[in-house]
Design a protein around this motif. Structure first.
Motif, PDB file in Angstrom:
ATOM      1  N   LEU A 149       5.573  -8.300 -13.089  1.00  0.00           N
ATOM      2  CA  LEU A 149       6.831  -8.297 -13.136  1.00  0.00           C
ATOM      3  C   LEU A 149       7.534  -7.573 -12.245  1.00  0.00           C
ATOM      4  O   LEU A 149       6.799  -6.957 -11.388  1.00  0.00           O
ATOM      5  N   GLY A 150       8.775  -7.853 -11.825  1.00  0.00           N
ATOM      6  CA  GLY A 150       9.593  -7.122 -10.821  1.00  0.00           C
ATOM      7  C   GLY A 150       9.484  -8.147  -9.694  1.00  0.00           C
ATOM      8  O   GLY A 150      10.013  -9.425  -9.864  1.00  0.00           O
ATOM      9  N   LEU A 151       9.456  -7.782  -8.606  1.00  0.00           N
ATOM     10  CA  LEU A 151       9.118  -8.465  -7.359  1.00  0.00           C
ATOM     11  C   LEU A 151       7.718  -9.379  -7.449  1.00  0.00           C
ATOM     12  O   LEU A 151       6.636  -8.859  -7.196  1.00  0.00           O
ATOM     13  N   VAL A 191       1.439  -5.531 -13.869  1.00  0.00           N
ATOM     14  CA  VAL A 191       1.794  -4.942 -12.582  1.00  0.00           C
ATOM     15  C   VAL A 191       3.161  -4.767 -12.615  1.00  0.00           C
ATOM     16  O   VAL A 191       3.719  -5.928 -12.935  1.00  0.00           O
ATOM     17  N   LEU A 192       3.738  -3.718 -11.960  1.00  0.00           N
ATOM     18  CA  LEU A 192       5.142  -3.924 -11.769  1.00  0.00           C
ATOM     19  C   LEU A 192       5.304  -3.735 -10.270  1.00  0.00           C
ATOM     20  O   LEU A 192       5.074  -2.704  -9.765  1.00  0.00           O
ATOM     21  N   GLU A 193       5.988  -4.420  -9.622  1.00  0.00           N
ATOM     22  CA  GLU A 193       6.195  -4.484  -8.106  1.00  0.00           C
ATOM     23  C   GLU A 193       7.592  -4.228  -7.797  1.00  0.00           C
ATOM     24  O   GLU A 193       8.582  -5.145  -8.315  1.00  0.00           O
ATOM     25  N   LYS A 194       7.593  -3.412  -6.721  1.00  0.00           N
ATOM     26  CA  LYS A 194       8.996  -3.059  -6.099  1.00  0.00           C
ATOM     27  C   LYS A 194      10.201  -2.947  -6.991  1.00  0.00           C
ATOM     28  O   LYS A 194      11.141  -3.934  -6.726  1.00  0.00           O
ATOM     29  N   ILE A 195      10.155  -2.131  -7.957  1.00  0.00           N
ATOM     30  CA  ILE A 195      11.285  -1.830  -8.935  1.00  0.00           C
ATOM     31  C   ILE A 195      11.779  -0.349  -8.784  1.00  0.00           C
ATOM     32  O   ILE A 195      10.677   0.418  -8.613  1.00  0.00           O
ATOM     33  N   PRO A 196      12.967   0.013  -9.361  1.00  0.00           N
ATOM     34  CA  PRO A 196      13.235   1.370  -9.210  1.00  0.00           C
ATOM     35  C   PRO A 196      12.130   2.303 -10.143  1.00  0.00           C
ATOM     36  O   PRO A 196      11.557   1.996 -11.173  1.00  0.00           O
ATOM     37  N   ALA A 197      11.914   3.546  -9.478  1.00  0.00           N
ATOM     38  CA  ALA A 197      10.662   4.392 -10.020  1.00  0.00           C
ATOM     39  C   ALA A 197      11.078   4.731 -11.572  1.00  0.00           C
ATOM     40  O   ALA A 197      10.162   4.937 -12.518  1.00  0.00           O
ATOM     41  N   LYS A 198      12.461   4.993 -11.761  1.00  0.00           N
ATOM     42  CA  LYS A 198      12.749   5.404 -13.118  1.00  0.00           C
ATOM     43  C   LYS A 198      12.463   4.474 -14.175  1.00  0.00           C
ATOM     44  O   LYS A 198      12.169   4.463 -15.232  1.00  0.00           O
TER      45      LYS A 198
END
Ligand code: KIV
Length: 275
Positions: A149-151, A191-198
């Motif tokens: 998810l994410g980018l 996998v979480l790609e290129k999202i805000p760390a928080k």
């Protein structure tokens, strides 16, 4: 450099259950991509936990400008080469664009081909609610699935740009909802790609399955990078999240230049290098 002593060093084969245990015991999961036998063998000998045969092969191995063109046959070729080099690491294979979005029956036959023909341990798919039916069907055939998810680079033409995702509330809420859906469906990790760390930290604490970040900050259960980027073989791609551990493009070109010189000057082969 002193190697980090892992609590899991004696594990002879990393499985999805071992990854779950790592999350439980707060041991970070180290994951890298690989696309061929020789590199996979080096990574495995060095003790990497997870190898992803990423569809980033489309960029770094085939020279395409996106992950979209790579085919199922090409992914199976890369995956089977990797598998032959690996004893310990869990090997996950990306399902390429166009092999699972159409319908769940087609998704299942793509996943079965990957598992049967490459010998991989699991598959990875991009998307949340939109691909849930395919995720369900693949899981019910006994094939472990990792979400992404994410980018999600296979949707680059929808996004239009590789900027950080889920910075607005609507997209962030959808991402959290999708992560819960994937967990409930039975995925073994995301996998979480290129999202805000928080936001990544929030997902990692709410969700019980391992969350692997790339450009998602430190408060997740593990990290993944593209091997050619972290080794400095590729030079053009320099996002903020990328740490380069080497500058192999210079080292390789230096060696090739030295070889060319030695051939041209007949320094190579010398007396000991002939029969
Ligand atoms: O294809 C790939 O390399 C990936 C990683 C960036 C997570 O999906």
């Amino acid at each position: 450099m002193e190697p980090h002593i892992s609590k899991f060093v004696n594990v002879t084969k990393v499985t999805t259950h071992v990854l779950q245990e790592m999350k439980h015991k707060n041991e970070k999961i180290a994951m890298l991509t690989a696309y061929d036998f020789s590199m996979a063998r080096l990574l495995d000998k060095a003790g990497i936990d997870v190898i992803l045969v990423g569809d980033s092969a489309s960029n770094v191995m085939a020279g395409h400008t996106s992950t979209l063109p790579i085919t199922l046959n090409e992914m199976i070729y890369h995956a089977s080469s990797v598998i032959r080099g690996v004893k310990r690491a869990l090997v996950i294979v990306d399902m390429p664009f166009g092999t699972y979005q159409g319908n769940s029956k087609e998704a299942l036959s793509s996943a079965i081909r990957i598992m049967k023909e490459s010998g991989a341990d699991a598959v990875k798919m991009e998307g949340g609610r939109e691909v849930l039916e395919s995720v369900d069907r693949i899981l019910s055939a006994g094939i472990p699935v990792m979400g992404h998810l994410g980018l999600t680079p296979q949707s680059i033409h929808k996004f239009g740009t590789y900027v950080v995702r889920a910075t607005d509330e609507h997209e962030a809420l959808k991402l959290v909802e999708d992560a819960h859906l994937l967990e409930k469906a039975g995925c073994f990790g995301i996998v979480l790609e290129k999202i805000p760390a928080k936001l990544a930290a929030q997902v990692s604490s709410e969700i019980k399955i391992p969350i692997i970040g790339i450009g998602a900050g430190p408060n997740v259960d593990g990290q993944v990078l593209v091997l050619h980027d972290m080794l400095g073989i590729t030079q053009e791609f320099s996002p903020r999240f990328l740490r380069r551990y080497n500058n192999l493009s210079e080292e390789i070109q230096g060696s090739v230049k030295a070889y060319i010189k030695d051939v041209k000057t007949v320094d190579f082969p010398n007396e000991r290098e002939q029969y």
